[in-house]
Enzyme design. Structure first.
Site, PDB file in Angstrom:
ATOM      1  N   HIS A  33      -2.517   1.407   8.976  1.00 56.03           N
ATOM      2  CA  HIS A  33      -3.053   1.112  10.295  1.00 56.03           C
ATOM      3  C   HIS A  33      -1.935   0.852  11.319  1.00 56.03           C
ATOM      4  O   HIS A  33      -0.803   1.256  11.102  1.00 56.03           O
ATOM      5  CB  HIS A  33      -4.065  -0.024  10.202  1.00 56.03           C
ATOM      6  CG  HIS A  33      -5.026   0.163   9.069  1.00 56.03           C
ATOM      7  ND1 HIS A  33      -6.006   1.134   9.070  1.00 56.03           N
ATOM      8  CD2 HIS A  33      -5.124  -0.457   7.856  1.00 56.03           C
ATOM      9  CE1 HIS A  33      -6.683   1.104   7.931  1.00 56.03           C
ATOM     10  NE2 HIS A  33      -6.165   0.149   7.164  1.00 56.03           N
ATOM     11  N   HIS A  35      -1.851  -1.380   1.731  1.00 60.91           N
ATOM     12  CA  HIS A  35      -3.103  -1.744   2.395  1.00 60.91           C
ATOM     13  C   HIS A  35      -3.668  -3.030   1.822  1.00 60.91           C
ATOM     14  O   HIS A  35      -3.134  -3.591   0.860  1.00 60.91           O
ATOM     15  CB  HIS A  35      -4.134  -0.623   2.218  1.00 60.91           C
ATOM     16  CG  HIS A  35      -3.852   0.582   3.038  1.00 60.91           C
ATOM     17  ND1 HIS A  35      -4.499   0.858   4.210  1.00 60.91           N
ATOM     18  CD2 HIS A  35      -2.954   1.588   2.855  1.00 60.91           C
ATOM     19  CE1 HIS A  35      -4.023   1.995   4.725  1.00 60.91           C
ATOM     20  NE2 HIS A  35      -3.084   2.439   3.905  1.00 60.91           N
ATOM     21  N   GLU A  46      -3.969  -1.143  -2.666  1.00 67.75           N
ATOM     22  CA  GLU A  46      -4.819  -2.138  -2.008  1.00 67.75           C
ATOM     23  C   GLU A  46      -4.446  -3.481  -2.637  1.00 67.75           C
ATOM     24  O   GLU A  46      -4.829  -3.778  -3.768  1.00 67.75           O
ATOM     25  CB  GLU A  46      -6.297  -1.826  -2.248  1.00 67.75           C
ATOM     26  CG  GLU A  46      -6.798  -0.579  -1.547  1.00 67.75           C
ATOM     27  CD  GLU A  46      -7.116  -0.798  -0.074  1.00 67.75           C
ATOM     28  OE1 GLU A  46      -6.760  -1.859   0.468  1.00 67.75           O
ATOM     29  OE2 GLU A  46      -7.717   0.105   0.524  1.00 67.75           O
TER      30      GLU A  46
END
Length: 281
Positions: free
Chosen positions: A75, A168, A244
């Site tokens: 992001h 992430h 993640e």
């Protein structure tokens, strides 16, 4: 969640909804190419008997010096203010398209995924660079927009990276959802997405687990997740995984991710995994 490039992107326009990590990715690249650290060889102490000469002189460079790692912090801090760019459809591999990027998720207290991933990537990158490894980032700050997921993959491909690690955190709302998982492209679309990416995924999973992080209770199996829908992995021609680190909506993991000590723990484990993979590959 994902993908790659190497120069900051221009500003765009708009407003975007906060999105849990299981979806897109985005940002602008930068590269750091530190000089390999050198170690000096101490002079021998005085002795009446000349010291024996080693058959193989000691190396002056760390074992992985000169190898290339691309770090992809998920992001970007400016994504929410540029919906036109972030929602634009781009290639996602396997004949599909998806939005350029997303805003990412956050803890319930408002600590954003994009800030967490950028902090981890910087800490990992600094540690690797200190050992002579060339580090390339897909974005150079936490206030820009993008790059899009397809461009993030392109950065890793263009750098001819020995490994690409996308960082992430998730945003699952189920009460019991916690733990990390490591995603890899499956079915593989090229040789690098086969055994090299699987080995990188296993090494990352094993190292995080050995450092005390619990595997996911809600995604994948035993900390590994085969994915066909992540553009950054689908479009990569280098060994690539997406980590993640945990669930930002879980109170325990949110507290860890929001603290300097917790982020350092993640960074140390990810750094160790990358080094172990480079050494064995």
């Amino acid at each position: 969640m994902v993908t790659v490039r190497a120069n900051p992107l221009p500003l765009l326009t708009g407003l975007v909804l906060l999105t849990a990590c299981s979806g897109g990715g985005g940002s602008a690249p930068s590269a750091a190419a530190p000089s390999p650290a050198r170690s000096s060889i101490p002079a021998p102490s005085a002795s009446s008997t000349p010291p024996s000469t080693p058959s193989t002189p000691p190396s002056s460079s760390p074992p992985n010096a000169g190898k290339v790692i691309v770090l992809d912090p998920g992001h970007n801090g400016g994504n929410s203010t540029h919906p036109g760019e972030i929602n634009r459809k781009v290639p996602a591999g396997r004949g599909e398209t998806k939005p350029c990027n997303t805003t990412g998720t956050s803890t319930n207290a408002g600590y954003p995924e994009h800030a967490f991933t950028f902090a981890i990537a910087q800490e990992v990158g600094n540690a690797l660079a200190a050992k002579g490894i060339r580090v390339v980032y897909t974005r150079s700050d936490d206030s820009g927009t993008g790059p899009c997921v397809d461009k993030r993959a392109e950065i890793g491909n263009s750098a001819e990276a020995d490994a690409v690690v996308s960082i992430h955190a998730d945003g699952a709302t189920a009460a019991s959802a916690h733990g990390f998982h490591v995603a890899y492209s499956s079915p593989a679309l090229n040789a690098a997405q086969g055994e090299p990416s699987l080995e990188l995924a296993r090494t990352m999973r094993n190292t995080l687990r050995d450092n005390g992080f619990a595997t996911s209770t809600y995604v994948g199996s035993a900390g590994l997740s085969a994915r066909s829908d992540l553009a950054g992995l689908n479009l990569s021609t280098r060994p690539s995984v997406l980590v993640e680190c945990g669930n930002m909506r879980n109170a325990t993991e949110a507290a860890r991710m929001s603290s300097d000590i917790g982020r350092t723990r993640y960074a140390e484990a990810i750094t160790q995994a990358i080094e172990d993979y480079l050494t064995s590959s």
